[in-house]
Design a protein around this motif. Structure first.
Motif, PDB file in Angstrom:
ATOM      1  N   ASN A 190      -7.520 -16.641  13.566  1.00 42.59           N
ATOM      2  CA  ASN A 190      -7.473 -16.725  15.028  1.00 42.59           C
ATOM      3  C   ASN A 190      -6.679 -15.574  15.641  1.00 42.59           C
ATOM      4  N   SER A 191      -5.796 -14.965  14.875  1.00 45.98           N
ATOM      5  CA  SER A 191      -5.008 -13.844  15.400  1.00 45.98           C
ATOM      6  C   SER A 191      -5.821 -12.570  15.535  1.00 45.98           C
ATOM      7  N   VAL A 192      -7.017 -12.538  14.934  1.00 46.13           N
ATOM      8  CA  VAL A 192      -7.908 -11.374  15.046  1.00 46.13           C
ATOM      9  C   VAL A 192      -9.070 -11.789  15.947  1.00 46.13           C
ATOM     10  N   SER A 236     -19.505 -24.660  19.365  1.00 46.33           N
ATOM     11  CA  SER A 236     -19.520 -25.974  18.750  1.00 46.33           C
ATOM     12  C   SER A 236     -19.995 -27.051  19.699  1.00 46.33           C
ATOM     13  N   MET A 237     -20.888 -27.897  19.212  1.00 47.68           N
ATOM     14  CA  MET A 237     -21.345 -29.037  19.983  1.00 47.68           C
ATOM     15  C   MET A 237     -20.237 -30.076  20.133  1.00 47.68           C
ATOM     16  N   LEU A 257     -12.791 -11.161  15.158  1.00 44.02           N
ATOM     17  CA  LEU A 257     -13.238 -11.855  13.960  1.00 44.02           C
ATOM     18  C   LEU A 257     -13.489 -13.334  14.227  1.00 44.02           C
ATOM     19  N   ILE A 258     -12.564 -13.993  14.911  1.00 43.93           N
ATOM     20  CA  ILE A 258     -12.736 -15.424  15.152  1.00 43.93           C
ATOM     21  C   ILE A 258     -13.856 -15.688  16.159  1.00 43.93           C
ATOM     22  N   VAL A 259     -14.029 -14.794  17.124  1.00 40.94           N
ATOM     23  CA  VAL A 259     -15.143 -14.952  18.062  1.00 40.94           C
ATOM     24  C   VAL A 259     -16.473 -14.838  17.321  1.00 40.94           C
ATOM     25  N   GLY A 260     -16.548 -13.859  16.422  1.00 41.42           N
ATOM     26  CA  GLY A 260     -17.759 -13.741  15.616  1.00 41.42           C
ATOM     27  C   GLY A 260     -18.004 -14.973  14.769  1.00 41.42           C
ATOM     28  N   ILE A 264      -5.938 -24.949  15.596  1.00 44.00           N
ATOM     29  CA  ILE A 264      -6.412 -24.344  16.841  1.00 44.00           C
ATOM     30  C   ILE A 264      -7.911 -24.563  16.970  1.00 44.00           C
ATOM     31  N   ASP A 265      -8.334 -25.133  18.101  1.00 43.73           N
ATOM     32  CA  ASP A 265      -9.771 -25.250  18.395  1.00 43.73           C
ATOM     33  C   ASP A 265     -10.219 -23.890  18.916  1.00 43.73           C
ATOM     34  N   THR A 266     -10.772 -23.077  18.046  1.00 37.06           N
ATOM     35  CA  THR A 266     -11.039 -21.672  18.375  1.00 37.06           C
ATOM     36  C   THR A 266     -12.096 -21.500  19.460  1.00 37.06           C
ATOM     37  N   VAL A 267     -13.023 -22.436  19.559  1.00 38.27           N
ATOM     38  CA  VAL A 267     -14.031 -22.355  20.627  1.00 38.27           C
ATOM     39  C   VAL A 267     -13.380 -22.561  21.980  1.00 38.27           C
ATOM     40  N   MET A 268     -12.472 -23.541  22.065  1.00 41.41           N
ATOM     41  CA  MET A 268     -11.788 -23.810  23.329  1.00 41.41           C
ATOM     42  C   MET A 268     -10.862 -22.659  23.715  1.00 41.41           C
TER      43      MET A 268
END
Length: 288
Positions: A95-97, A177-178, A100-103, A166-170
């Motif tokens: 999540n700190s990158v 994520s659905m 990368l996490i968005v991808g 961490i909920d990375t989508v939020m």
């Protein structure tokens, strides 16, 4: 002599009649279990109806929040005891990158559909003799997963009480994520065990590795489920043990295909003969 002739004729009639009656049922089952050339319209309809049914049943499973959270706590404790509870560290590190996490968020949301459908299309076009058996393994895998969702509700790590996931989508406001954001009411958030991201990606990877002829494509086949495992953990959507559940479901799916077709899908013939055209029956001669 007359009696002997009658007996012989009756014996011939009986010999002709019996095999026809005896072969009717086995012949029907044999035809069902013999690989045949798939029909495009039927496969499109089957896949669409099957996925719609899967989504309907999965989301219809009662959201047993309290039990799902208890199960998540138990899974987390077991992983700590086994020394494999590294999901939180992976989640925070990735999540700190941001890029990368968005991808990974988009990977999680899309590739299990895109790649699975792509492999099905490839099988349909290039391996029609193996298509039905391999598709059966995928469908059986998905079917037994529905049983898991019903019997063992499980909250994903990002929804654990007292957890630091961490909920990375939020956080990154990505479409994905659905089970996050505005889409969370459309999906059962407590159907995390088993992970069908792993079940489907491993099905794709094994199929590509077993049947592809280009070496680097076969390597990609193996890398795909490996990357998927990292993604489901980094995005805090699954525990490691959810992946094990997906693998067990896939093993069940291949067992079903093996028992039905008499061989593993990849050992069946690549091609099947086209169905023979029925010859028109000769018309009876009209009386003059």
């Amino acid at each position: 002599m007359g009696d002997s002739t009658v007996t012989t004729l009756e014996g011939r009639e009986e010999a002709v009649r019996q095999p026809v009656a005896a072969d009717t049922r086995p012949g029907f089952l044999r035809r069902l279990r013999t690989p045949r050339r798939p029909r495009l319209w039927f496969e499109i309809l089957l896949i669409a109806v099957s996925y719609w049914t899967y989504s309907l049943i999965r989301n219809a499973v009662p959201e047993q929040r309290a039990e799902a959270l208890r199960n998540a706590d138990w899974i987390w404790r077991v992983e700590h005891d086994l020394g494999i509870a590294v999901e939180e560290s992976v989640n925070h590190a990735v999540n700190s990158v941001t890029w990368l996490i968005v991808g990974m968020n988009y990977y999680y949301a899309t590739l299990h559909f895109v790649v699975t459908l792509g492999v099905l299309v490839w099988l349909f076009r290039s391996h029609p003799g193996r298509y039905a058996a391999t598709r059966t393994a995928l469908f059986a895998t998905t079917l037994v997963a529905l049983v898991g969702y019903y019997l063992y509700p499980l909250a994903p790590p990002r929804l654990m009480n007292g957890g630091d996931f961490i909920d990375t989508v939020m956080v990154h406001q990505t479409w994905g994520s659905m089970a996050s954001g505005d889409l969370k009411n459309m999906s059962n958030q407590y159907a995390a065990m088993p992970s069908m991201h792993i079940g489907w990606s491993l099905w794709c990877g094994l199929t590509i590795f077993a049947l592809a002829s280009v070496p680097w494509v076969r390597v990609l086949g193996l890398l795909y489920p490996t990357a998927t495992l990292v993604v489901i953990v980094a995005t805090a959507n699954h525990f490691w043990l959810d992946a094990v559940g997906g693998m067990l479901c896939l093993a069940f799916g291949f067992t079903v295909a093996r028992l039905w077709y008499g061989a593993l899908p990849y050992r069946l013939p690549q091609l099947v003969p086209a169905p023979a055209l029925k010859q028109p029956r000769p018309r009876p001669a009209s009386p003059r």
